[in-house]
Structure formats: C-alpha cells, structure tokens
Design an enzyme around this catalytic site. Structure first.
Site, PDB file in Angstrom:
ATOM      1  CB  SER A   1      -0.948   0.008   1.196  1.00 10.21           C
ATOM      2  OG  SER A   1      -0.215  -0.181   2.383  1.00 10.21           O
TER       3      SER A   1
ATOM      4  CB  THR B   1      -1.746   6.337   3.895  1.00  5.42           C
ATOM      5  OG1 THR B   1      -2.532   6.251   2.734  1.00  5.42           O
ATOM      6  CG2 THR B   1      -0.829   7.531   3.816  1.00  5.42           C
TER       7      THR B   1
ATOM      8  CB  THR C   1      -0.755   6.179   0.080  1.00  2.00           C
ATOM      9  OG1 THR C   1      -1.546   4.994   0.052  1.00  2.00           O
ATOM     10  CG2 THR C   1      -1.454   7.233  -0.751  1.00  2.00           C
TER      11      THR C   1
ATOM     12  NE  ARG D   1      -8.724   7.466  -4.760  1.00  2.00           N
ATOM     13  CZ  ARG D   1      -8.118   7.257  -3.606  1.00  2.00           C
ATOM     14  NH1 ARG D   1      -6.816   7.041  -3.583  1.00  2.00           N
ATOM     15  NH2 ARG D   1      -8.782   7.236  -2.489  1.00  2.00           N
TER      16      ARG D   1
ATOM     17  CB  THR E   1      -4.306   5.933   7.179  1.00  2.00           C
ATOM     18  OG1 THR E   1      -4.306   4.772   6.336  1.00  2.00           O
ATOM     19  CG2 THR E   1      -4.629   5.517   8.592  1.00  2.00           C
ATOM     20  N   GLY E   2      -6.987   5.683   5.467  1.00  2.00           N
ATOM     21  CA  GLY E   2      -8.333   5.146   5.277  1.00  2.00           C
ATOM     22  C   GLY E   2      -8.854   5.526   3.911  1.00  2.00           C
TER      23      GLY E   2
END
Ligand code: SD4
Length: 334
Positions: free
Chosen positions: A79, A183, A201, A211, A234-235
C-alpha cells in the site's frame, strides 16, 4: 448533557487512559521531544529511522523524509511505494506530501508513476519550486530531473488497453476491499519544538487511473500548524477529502483539545454530517501537539499506530468510533 456528548467524553477519557504508561505525555508540563507518531504498525520502522536521523543531528524534514523512505522501500508493503497496489489499468500511481511547520511550507506529488521515493519528490517540490503540488507526468519528469531514483514505466499502453477493455465490458472501478490500502502518515515533533510531517501511499488498489486520494492534499491527508500540532490520515481518502479532515483535527487542537480527543471529535463531527454510516467511512487519524501529547482514533474498531520517543517505540491500538457512539440524532444517514 445530550447522550452523544456524554458518550464522546466517556469514549475519549477511556481512550486517553488506554495508551501505554509513560508514553502518553497527556498534560505533562515537559514536552516529550523528539516525538514521532505514524499510522499502522509498519510505521514503527519509519519512526525508528526518523529518530535515528534526529539523534544524528538531522532536521525534522530529514527525519520525515528518511523515515517514510523506509516504508516506501519495503517491497512487502502493498500500500506504500512502488510495490503498492496498482490502479485498474495495472499501473502503480503514488501520492505523497510533506509539510514543514516553520514557515508553513508544503509540497506534494499526485498520481506519480515509477518514482521510488515520492516523499523525496514532494520535498523537492516544496523546496525547489514555487508550487505546492505537481501531478502525473509533470511530477515524474520533475522527479527524474531532480535525480531521484526511477524505474521505466510505459503506462500509456496499459491505460489504453484498459480503456478499450472497459469500453467493451463496461467495467466499473474495483470495489475497495479491506486491506486494499493503507498510508504512512508520519508526524515529527522535533527537539526544538518545531513540527514536520509527511504522507505516502499507492492509494486505493484498482482505483480509476488518475484518481488522487487524500494523502497528497494539504489539509486532508496531512496538516501542520506549527503553533499547535499536526494530524495525518489513513483510510478511505474520498471520505477524508470531503471533510478536510486533518485540518479539522488540528483546528480542534487549536481550540484546546488533547490530540486524542481532537481525533475522536473529528470522527464524531464527520459522522454527524456524512450520509455514510460511521463504520463505512473507514477513516483514521493520528495527531500530536506542540506540548508533546499525541493520540489517534478510527472508525469501527479503530486502528493501530506507532509512537516513538527516545525511551520507547511501540505500536498502540486507537479507540474506535461506531454508529452507536454517534447516536440516532447524529446523522443524515439514510
Ligand atoms: C487513499 N488514504 O488513497 C489513502 C489510502 C489509505 O488506508 O490511507 N488507506 O485513499
């Protein structure tokens, strides 16, 4: 007192007490410096490197850059870095940013391809250009001109093949699944009380080409106010970006909240505004303040984060926030 307010206070005081003894600077008059806080257990190796850099006399920016480079170099990490999850066309596009508290400087790169250390590219954008953000081919070109390590990528063919396949199959963007993306956001409170931070990330695996997530967006994936503190996210980036969430966390600290309460308060506020259920927001924050206090919070069961000082380097569990904590009156949820 409304039940949501009561629940918030209950959650936050439990959570603050839950951090490792000796590490929660809480209201200690003497700041814990240096202090390094980052997202996820993999952040610990980055924190340790950041501390090593500071101990050798490096700057807070050196600590952020070299710390994050450790995670970007980890080929097992799916990631962050060049080994991260590719987009829908099979291309790894990375996002990164860096911020320096003194002078309120920022730099970022987004949807950059084939650059081994996007955090270094972000730092160079900040230090060597009049801009804050470079994207795509321009960002890659700049990084290569700056002499940063790169690999060859011929993504145009992959993107073209994907475009054709998509047109024939009407294939939509791949749904995000758990573990698809994490991330590194790393925050440093330096020995002199100045603050810096960074984020890196490969973003949402299977995302549409082009994106960009929250991570390179100042105020979303990262925000630093050198008078107050720093926050990183993060998420699911879309749900962070729509709320300028890291800025919000720092703003709550500016109003006097402990970093952990600020993270919790941001999740509560976002949950009340957002049509999504709290658990579906999938957002997590880390924060530290000028006083050497720190905290974190996430939706659902929370998440793990790493905290490093001269005396200890540990992975901690953040408190989680669920729909139940928000209460029925607190949302536009359909
Ligand atoms: C993004 N926020 O691109 C990043 C990815 C992440 O845990 O942090 N995932 O949306």
């Amino acid at each position: 007192m409304p039940s949501t307010r009561r629940q918030f206070l209950a959650t936050s005081s439990i959570a603050i007490g839950a951090t490792a003894p000796g590490l929660c600077a809480s209201d200690a008059p003497n700041p814990t410096r240096p202090l390094i806080v980052s997202t996820w257990p993999f952040g610990k190796a980055s924190n340790d490197e950041a501390l090593r850099v500071l101990t050798k006399g490096g700057s807070i920016l050196d600590a952020v850059e070299h710390g994050i480079k450790v995670t970007e170099s980890d080929t097992k990490n799916r990631s962050v870095g060049i080994s991260g999850s590719p987009n829908a066309a099979g291309v790894v596009q990375q996002d990164a940013c860096i911020m320096h508290g003194p002078g309120h400087q920022a730099g970022s790169v987004a949807a950059i391809e084939g650059i081994i250390h996007p955090i270094s590219a972000a730092r160079r954008v900040m230090e060597k250009t009049p801009h804050v953000m470079l994207v795509g081919d321009g960002a890659r070109m700049f990084a290569i001109e700056e002499g940063l390590n790169s690999i060859d990528v011929d993504s145009s063919k992959l993107h073209e093949a994907w475009r054709k396949e998509r047109a024939s199959k009407k294939q939509a963007v791949q749904k995000r699944s758990k573990g698809d993306h994490d991330t590194i956001a790393l925050l440093v409170l330096g020995p002199d009380g100045n603050i810096a931070g960074g984020c890196s990330t490969s973003g949402w695996g299977g995302k549409l080409p082009g994106r960009v997530g929250d991570s390179p967006i100042i105020g979303s994936g990262l925000y630093i106010d050198n008078e107050v503190g720093a926050a990183g996210a993060t998420g699911l980036g879309e749900n962070v970006m729509r709320h300028c969430a890291s800025f919000m966390v720092v703003d709550f600290m500016r109003q006097g909240l402990h970093p952990q309460e600020a993270c919790l308060r941001a999740i509560h506020r976002i949950s009340r505004i957002d049509p999504l259920a709290t658990e579906d927001l999938a957002i997590n924050f880390v924060a530290l303040d000028k006083k050497g206090r720190y905290g974190a919070a996430g939706t659902g069961t929370g998440f793990k984060y790493s905290v490093t000082t001269k005396s200890s380097s540990v992975v901690l569990q953040s408190p989680g926030v669920t729909s139940k904590d928000i209460g029925p009156e607190g949302g536009n949820r359909k």
